[in-house]
Design an enzyme around this catalytic site. Structure first.
Site, mmCIF file in Angstrom:
data_model
loop_
_atom_site.group_PDB
_atom_site.id
_atom_site.type_symbol
_atom_site.label_atom_id
_atom_site.label_comp_id
_atom_site.label_asym_id
_atom_site.label_seq_id
_atom_site.Cartn_x
_atom_site.Cartn_y
_atom_site.Cartn_z
ATOM 1 N N ASP A 1 -7.172 -1.769 4.168
ATOM 2 C CA ASP A 1 -6.239 -2.796 3.706
ATOM 3 C C ASP A 1 -6.590 -4.182 4.234
ATOM 4 O OD1 ASP A 1 -4.593 -1.084 2.230
ATOM 5 O OD2 ASP A 1 -3.527 -0.451 4.032
ATOM 6 N N ASP B 1 0.866 -1.167 0.000
ATOM 7 C CA ASP B 1 0.000 0.000 0.000
ATOM 8 C C ASP B 1 0.910 1.226 0.000
ATOM 9 O OD1 ASP B 1 -2.376 1.548 0.266
ATOM 10 O OD2 ASP B 1 -1.910 1.783 2.396
#
Length: 630
Positions: A508, A312
């Site tokens: 996430d 990420d």
């Protein structure tokens, strides 16, 4: 007495062995033989019952070798060797417990230090007559004012009320130097207070606090034994077959059934059953000591074999604390008004950019307005009615869908933009800068140099921002403006496998759960991400990803080497025993030495070579700077 209660089979076997040896010395061999035969026979029946239960659960283990060896030694009259095999097998449990305690000492230390009592100030505003009540940590409520005395463990996460305080956070972050906080700073549970008493205000309950979440992760790691069993099972059938073939060949060549028993006593499976669990526990313990919690041995094995990695962006490859650097209103909109409306709407968002916008508005002394009608569209933005005006703050695509006149902004390296629409018309852009982590370029270089062939960025942020950060840290394969479901789909398609995903934050969690290895940057308390991940990094440093992979590889290497040492020594000794050179009793004793050697080798997982990652800020800053300039 405690040893007797914990290991009764060892005590009874030692007593029976001593009695049989005494009878042997008194020339009463027949009586000793019957006692040994009866005792070993009972042990064989008990072992067979356990084997049947394991088979019904779908697990075929290595106990068959031990059973055949005991039956064979009894059949040929080597009853002393049979008793030594029983003592060796039961003693293996004690050896495993001892080595296991040594291997998981750092995991156990975390559990032993878990705070249990909190001192609640029942009259916190009357400094001359504070009344302290001791309550269980689980009974602390949000908003309670707590007294933490010198050298005590902070019981729950809180905000420091005292002017300043010094805390040892080494058990949480691995940072050896004490941390000094000013009033208003966040104090994490599990930290050790310094030399002066301080007051904190609880901001989380015990169950949601940092240290208790770590303890829960440690419990999960301790209770995960399945991968260790699988690792040993890979060798179980081949090793059993080889041992029986060697023993059968020795019998056929010599014509002496005793030779069959003499070979099999050297084929007992303790190295396979004990060495691997000890090595994996050592790896889990070493990781915990460095600030990395792994949820079981399967994670270690996957980390050791990782071949691709996805990251990420915000809070993972970047610092995760963006600051407002520019306000770009459209004609007719005041900059302060744009920031005030956006910050007022962002009060109802949990996105990392929202915090930076609110902080900037506060620093400019802008008064934020409340909203009676606000909602956040996950990963896209927030919509709120502020002073009868509908304010939308979020990604360009989301804002464009509600305000078609939205114009995309040009951004520099490390910059991100929050687009603002007011009453259906584009209002402007707030530009925030979130610089790459100093260690990020070093981490990607290390992974690429150590067999991780593909590195990818999966982010929901704008493409221009994502590509500039990717270029700065050495990632060329960038996928931007993704929804959580799209991240999951791309992660599933990413090859080669196994694939590791590194991220933080609630959005996430789905992709961390879907990856072969999910790694959560949990230093900021991202609970959902931590629950979904296989590895949780307690230190706010991406360099710990390298530590996790390095520890995984070293641990698996040690476990496999320990197994092969045990197998190699056992096979070599079996070949020697085929000649009749090693009597059954001596063979049983020698095998105990082999067990000890493999266990001691497995404890090497507690240490290991350095990762080789350059972590000095100056060198990493240079790496990032060079990449950014090119």
């Amino acid at each position: 007495m405690r040893f007797f209660r914990q290991y009764p089979v060892i005590v009874f076997t030692a007593i029976v062995l001593a009695g049989v040896l005494t009878l042997h010395a008194l020339d009463k061999n027949s009586v000793g033989r019957w006692i040994a035969t009866a005792y070993v026979g009972a042990f064989v029946v008990w072992t067979l019952i356990g084997m049947v239960r394991d088979v019904l659960r779908g697990h075929v283990g290595l106990d068959i070798l031990a059973v055949v060896a005991m039956v064979a030694t009894l059949a040929v009259g080597e009853y002393l060797a049979a008793l030594i095999i029983v003592l060796m097998l039961s003693g293996g449990e004690a050896l495993e417990d001892f080595a296991g305690r040594r291997a998981k000492r750092d995991l156990s230390a975390l559990l032993d230090r878990s705070p249990r009592i909190a001192h609640v100030l029942t009259r916190p505003h009357v400094s001359d007559s504070d009344e302290v009540q001791e309550i269980a940590v689980d009974d602390v409520s949000i908003g309670d004012t707590l007294l933490v005395r010198p050298a005590e463990i902070v019981p729950v996460d809180g905000i420091l009320l005292t002017e300043s305080g010094t805390f040892d956070e080494s058990s949480l972050t691995g940072e050896s130097m004490p941390v000094t906080l000013d009033a208003g700073g966040e104090v994490l549970s599990g930290a050790i207070n310094g030399a002066r008493a301080v007051r904190i205000q609880a901001v989380r309950t015990s169950a949601d606090s940092q240290y208790q979440q770590i303890v829960a992760l440690v419990h999960a790691a301790e209770e995960s034994h399945a991968p260790v069993v699988r690792l040993a099972d890979r060798f179980a059938i081949p090793f059993t077959a080889v041992a029986l073939v060697i023993a059968g060949t020795a019998w056929a060549i010599s014509g002496d059934s005793t030779r069959f028993a003499e070979v099999l006593v050297l084929a007992t499976p303790c190295p396979l059953l004990i060495a691997a669990p000890v090595a994996f526990l050592g790896g889990l313990s070493r990781a915990a000591k460095t600030g990395v919690i792994m949820k079981g041995g399967a994670v270690i094995e996957q980390l050791a074999r990782v071949r691709s990695a996805a990251f990420d962006k915000t809070g993972t490859l970047t610092q995760g604390r963006p600051n407002l650097v520019d306000v770009r209103p459209v004609a007719g909109v005041d900059a302060d008004e744009l920031l005030m409306l956006a910050a007022s709407a962002e009060q109802y968002s949990s996105h990392v950019l929202a915090e930076g916008i609110r902080r900037a508005a506060t620093e400019r002394r802008l008064i934020l307005r409340a909203s009676d009608d606000a909602s956040e569209v996950a990963t896209n933005g927030v919509v709120a009615v502020i002073d009868s005006r509908t304010v939308v703050v979020g990604k360009p695509a989301f804002v464009t869908s509600l305000a078609p006149d939205t114009v995309r902004a040009t951004l520099g390296i490390g910059e991100a933009a929050a687009y603002v629409a007011i009453d259906g018309r584009f209002g402007g852009v707030l530009v925030l800068a979130d610089a790459p982590r100093l260690e990020a370029a070093g981490v990607t270089s290390w992974l690429r140099a150590n067999g991780v062939g593909r590195l990818t960025m999966l982010t929901g942020d704008a493409r221009s921002t994502a590509e500039s950060i990717g270029h700065a840290v050495g990632i060329d394969d960038v996928h931007a403006e993704l929804l959580p479901s799209e991240k999951v789909q791309l992660a599933a398609e990413l090859h080669p496998r196994p694939m590791m995903m590194v991220g933080d934050g609630v959005n996430d969690a789905p992709v961390l759960a879907a990856a072969d290895i999910g790694v959560a940057m949990g230093a900021r308390g991202a609970t959902a991400a931590g629950d979904a991940a296989d590895v949780v990094i307690l230190v706010d440093s991406l360099a710990k990803v390298v530590d996790a992979v390095s520890i995984g590889r070293h641990t698996l290497r040690v476990a496999l080497t320990a197994i092969w040492i045990g197998i190699g020594l056992s096979v070599g000794l079996m070949v020697v025993a085929m000649t009749g050179f090693i009597p059954a009793v001596a063979g049983a004793l020698i095998q105990e030495v082999v067990d000890l050697a493999t266990i001691l080798y497995a404890l090497r997982a507690l240490g290991g070579p350095p990762t080789g990652l350059v972590t000095t800020d100056r060198k990493l800053a240079g790496v990032v700077g060079n990449r950014a300039r090119h």
